[in-house]
Design a protein around this motif. Structure first.
Motif, PDB file in Angstrom:
ATOM      1  N   THR A  39     -13.933  62.338  30.653  1.00  0.00           N
ATOM      2  CA  THR A  39     -13.952  63.729  29.990  1.00  0.00           C
ATOM      3  C   THR A  39     -12.936  64.323  31.300  1.00  0.00           C
ATOM      4  N   LEU A  40     -11.706  64.755  31.027  1.00  0.00           N
ATOM      5  CA  LEU A  40     -10.991  65.341  32.080  1.00  0.00           C
ATOM      6  C   LEU A  40     -11.218  66.860  32.018  1.00  0.00           C
ATOM      7  N   PRO A  41     -10.988  67.254  33.120  1.00  0.00           N
ATOM      8  CA  PRO A  41     -11.501  68.791  33.338  1.00  0.00           C
ATOM      9  C   PRO A  41     -10.356  69.732  32.907  1.00  0.00           C
ATOM     10  N   PRO A  42     -10.575  70.802  32.258  1.00  0.00           N
ATOM     11  CA  PRO A  42      -9.428  71.683  31.553  1.00  0.00           C
ATOM     12  C   PRO A  42      -8.409  71.979  32.906  1.00  0.00           C
ATOM     13  N   LYS A  43      -7.330  72.327  32.257  1.00  0.00           N
ATOM     14  CA  LYS A  43      -6.028  72.389  33.256  1.00  0.00           C
ATOM     15  C   LYS A  43      -6.537  73.756  34.210  1.00  0.00           C
ATOM     16  N   PRO A  88       0.086  54.778  19.724  1.00  0.00           N
ATOM     17  CA  PRO A  88      -0.614  54.921  18.690  1.00  0.00           C
ATOM     18  C   PRO A  88      -0.755  53.625  17.874  1.00  0.00           C
ATOM     19  N   PRO A  89      -2.022  53.289  17.224  1.00  0.00           N
ATOM     20  CA  PRO A  89      -2.798  54.547  16.762  1.00  0.00           C
ATOM     21  C   PRO A  89      -3.786  54.582  18.042  1.00  0.00           C
ATOM     22  N   ILE A  90      -4.408  55.726  18.416  1.00  0.00           N
ATOM     23  CA  ILE A  90      -5.351  55.908  19.521  1.00  0.00           C
ATOM     24  C   ILE A  90      -6.753  55.997  18.816  1.00  0.00           C
ATOM     25  N   SER A  91      -7.621  55.165  18.998  1.00  0.00           N
ATOM     26  CA  SER A  91      -9.117  55.217  18.252  1.00  0.00           C
ATOM     27  C   SER A  91     -10.308  55.380  19.282  1.00  0.00           C
ATOM     28  N   THR A  92      -9.719  55.423  20.746  1.00  0.00           N
ATOM     29  CA  THR A  92     -10.962  55.308  21.501  1.00  0.00           C
ATOM     30  C   THR A  92     -10.882  56.578  22.486  1.00  0.00           C
ATOM     31  N   PRO A  93     -11.926  57.067  23.063  1.00  0.00           N
ATOM     32  CA  PRO A  93     -11.937  58.185  24.060  1.00  0.00           C
ATOM     33  C   PRO A  93     -10.924  57.902  25.336  1.00  0.00           C
ATOM     34  N   ARG A  94     -11.233  56.556  25.760  1.00  0.00           N
ATOM     35  CA  ARG A  94     -10.365  56.304  26.792  1.00  0.00           C
ATOM     36  C   ARG A  94      -8.627  56.421  26.503  1.00  0.00           C
ATOM     37  N   THR A 129      -3.966  56.257  42.351  1.00  0.00           N
ATOM     38  CA  THR A 129      -5.157  55.557  41.548  1.00  0.00           C
ATOM     39  C   THR A 129      -5.718  56.326  40.515  1.00  0.00           C
ATOM     40  N   GLU A 130      -5.414  57.539  40.393  1.00  0.00           N
ATOM     41  CA  GLU A 130      -5.985  58.259  39.369  1.00  0.00           C
ATOM     42  C   GLU A 130      -5.003  58.073  37.956  1.00  0.00           C
ATOM     43  N   ILE A 131      -3.806  57.982  38.133  1.00  0.00           N
ATOM     44  CA  ILE A 131      -2.778  57.698  37.147  1.00  0.00           C
ATOM     45  C   ILE A 131      -3.089  56.408  36.115  1.00  0.00           C
ATOM     46  N   PRO A 132      -3.210  56.604  35.039  1.00  0.00           N
ATOM     47  CA  PRO A 132      -3.419  55.377  33.981  1.00  0.00           C
ATOM     48  C   PRO A 132      -2.336  54.611  33.878  1.00  0.00           C
ATOM     49  N   MET A 133      -2.614  53.268  33.856  1.00  0.00           N
ATOM     50  CA  MET A 133      -1.617  52.313  33.932  1.00  0.00           C
ATOM     51  C   MET A 133      -0.791  52.270  32.717  1.00  0.00           C
ATOM     52  N   ASN A 134      -1.758  52.193  31.493  1.00  0.00           N
ATOM     53  CA  ASN A 134      -1.072  52.436  30.180  1.00  0.00           C
ATOM     54  C   ASN A 134      -0.350  50.899  30.022  1.00  0.00           C
ATOM     55  N   PHE A 135      -1.000  49.772  29.957  1.00  0.00           N
ATOM     56  CA  PHE A 135      -0.367  48.538  29.575  1.00  0.00           C
ATOM     57  C   PHE A 135      -0.533  48.482  28.279  1.00  0.00           C
ATOM     58  N   THR A 136       0.223  47.784  27.435  1.00  0.00           N
ATOM     59  CA  THR A 136       0.281  47.073  26.062  1.00  0.00           C
ATOM     60  C   THR A 136      -0.844  46.268  25.944  1.00  0.00           C
ATOM     61  N   ASP A 137      -1.697  46.345  24.870  1.00  0.00           N
ATOM     62  CA  ASP A 137      -2.517  45.079  24.655  1.00  0.00           C
ATOM     63  C   ASP A 137      -1.819  44.072  23.952  1.00  0.00           C
ATOM     64  N   PRO A 138      -1.818  42.944  24.333  1.00  0.00           N
ATOM     65  CA  PRO A 138      -1.014  41.690  23.533  1.00  0.00           C
ATOM     66  C   PRO A 138      -1.521  41.775  22.121  1.00  0.00           C
ATOM     67  N   LYS A 139      -2.560  42.087  21.568  1.00  0.00           N
ATOM     68  CA  LYS A 139      -3.125  42.179  20.127  1.00  0.00           C
ATOM     69  C   LYS A 139      -2.242  43.075  19.368  1.00  0.00           C
ATOM     70  N   ASP A 140      -1.772  44.329  20.200  1.00  0.00           N
ATOM     71  CA  ASP A 140      -1.182  45.360  19.358  1.00  0.00           C
ATOM     72  C   ASP A 140       0.123  44.985  18.999  1.00  0.00           C
ATOM     73  N   LEU A 141       0.951  44.037  19.736  1.00  0.00           N
ATOM     74  CA  LEU A 141       2.199  43.502  19.499  1.00  0.00           C
ATOM     75  C   LEU A 141       2.662  42.609  18.610  1.00  0.00           C
TER      76      LEU A 141
END
Length: 388
Positions: A39-43, A88-94, A129-141
């Motif tokens: 849960t990220l804090p509001p702006k 997309p698709p995004i299906s998780t809170p993370r 360290t706070e910045i998400p890496m955002n790598f692609t999951d091999p299963k999605d390619l």
């Protein structure tokens, strides 16, 4: 403890736990029953960065990342290789939290603030360290046998922005595959750059097809061919070479202190285009340069060629994996334009934009600090009136 403090510490513990699942450079999947809600804090909420719990958590994660930062690129990137998908698709809170962070985070720095923060190693490393890496999951390619065209199996193109080659075969999806992403530029300009891996023996033809297809005016190469291991194959000819349907001719070669410039002519069918190739070799393996001045000089020349070139396509930038040094070059280019045009720079926002387009851009905290250092040097040039 406040909710955002708990969420942040839980995120850090989760990443540390996944770190423990890496053995011999291979990424093992985390337990299926392990879930994370971030849960990220509001702006408008005050930043939790100053809280004691947050600093301790950041310090623990920073120490882990720093210990791995000088290992091979595969080990570095697989440490967080399956985290935080943005595509997309995004299906998780993370996944939702990742998208929210990468599309909204930012910290504009005025020129005095940039000068003040550039040597604050702890703060910059903690922010990184706070910045998400955002790598692609091999299963999605969904490209059969795409692994044969990837230099590193954990470094994959993000789905929504990947470059797709025009293929003669409608049934062979691998023929249209290349490990490359379009990258937005200054003010979000679409397809300002292409970030890609260093060509392999079996992808050289694909690389030149991409350069032709995208009408690129410049290629920037920021790696040696070999640094302990192979980082890139020699993909251009000494004088003339034919790569698939593209013929490449070397017109001139100019040797500079830190990089070599080749003026190339590309031919395909009855058409001919010119392209400048910059090979920057002064970036040491697994480290950052001692001086940012050569990088700024390279950036200035590339920008001049981009503006004056007949081709209007994206500038192609690559190192070995196409995320570390490549990310630094593109981030510095965008940051310099922000400084020159608006008098402020948002390195955090730039990094988030880059990672939204290609996971892992700017590979280490040391590189993140180096980008700040390069921009501080550029700011000093602006103040002295010596910017070209």
């Amino acid at each position: 403890m406040k909710n955002f403090e708990f969420d942040f510490i839980f995120q850090v513990l989760y990443r540390l736990k996944e770190k423990a699942h890496i053995s011999d450079g291979q990424l093992k999947a985390p337990p299926r029953d392990l879930h994370l809600t971030l849960t990220l804090p509001p702006k408008s909420a005050p930043s939790p960065r100053g809280t004691r719990a947050n600093w301790i958590a950041q310090a623990n994660l920073s120490s882990v990342l720093r210990r791995g930062s000088n290992v091979s690129l595969v080990l570095d990137m697989s440490a967080l290789g399956s985290l935080d998908p943005l595509d997309p698709p995004i299906s998780t809170p993370r996944g939702s939290a990742t998208r929210e962070y990468l599309t909204s985070a930012g910290r504009p720095l005025t020129r005095p603030q940039l000068r003040g923060v550039v040597n604050n190693t702890h703060a910059l490393h903690a922010q990184f360290t706070e910045i998400p890496m955002n790598f692609t999951d091999p299963k999605d390619l969904d490209v059969p046998n795409h692994g044969t065209k990837n230099r590193y199996k954990t470094i994959l193109p993000n789905l929504h922005s990947r470059v797709v080659l025009k293929s003669k075969s409608c049934t062979d999806r691998l023929s249209s595959y290349i490990n490359a992403n379009y990258i937005r530029g200054y003010l979000g300009e679409e397809k300002a750059f292409i970030a890609t891996q260093g060509p392999m023996v079996n992808t050289v033809n694909d690389f030149w097809q991409m350069a032709w297809q995208e009408e690129s005016p410049v290629i920037v190469m920021i790696t040696k061919l070999k640094e302990k291991n192979e980082k890139c194959v020699l993909y251009w000819p000494e004088k003339r070479g034919i790569y698939g349907s593209v013929e490449v001719l070397v017109n001139t070669v100019t040797e500079c202190e830190h990089y070599t410039i080749r003026s190339l002519a590309l031919k395909c069918g009855n058409q001919t285009r010119t392209l400048q190739h910059y090979w920057y070799t002064s970036w040491p393996d697994h480290k950052t340069p001692d001086s940012a001045l050569p990088l700024l000089e390279l950036m200035s020349e590339v920008e001049t060629d981009r503006r004056n070139g007949a081709a209007l396509g994206p500038v192609i930038v690559h190192c070995s994996a196409g995320i570390g040094r490549t990310g630094c070059f593109i981030a510095t280019t965008i940051g310099c334009r922000q400084l020159k045009t608006g008098g402020a720079v948002d390195v955090l926002g730039i990094t988030c934009q880059l990672r939204a387009d290609r996971g892992g851009m700017i590979q280490t905290a040391e590189q993140y600090q180096f980008v700040h250092h390069a921009l501080s040097l550029y700011e000093a040039q602006l103040s002295a009136g010596t910017d070209q």
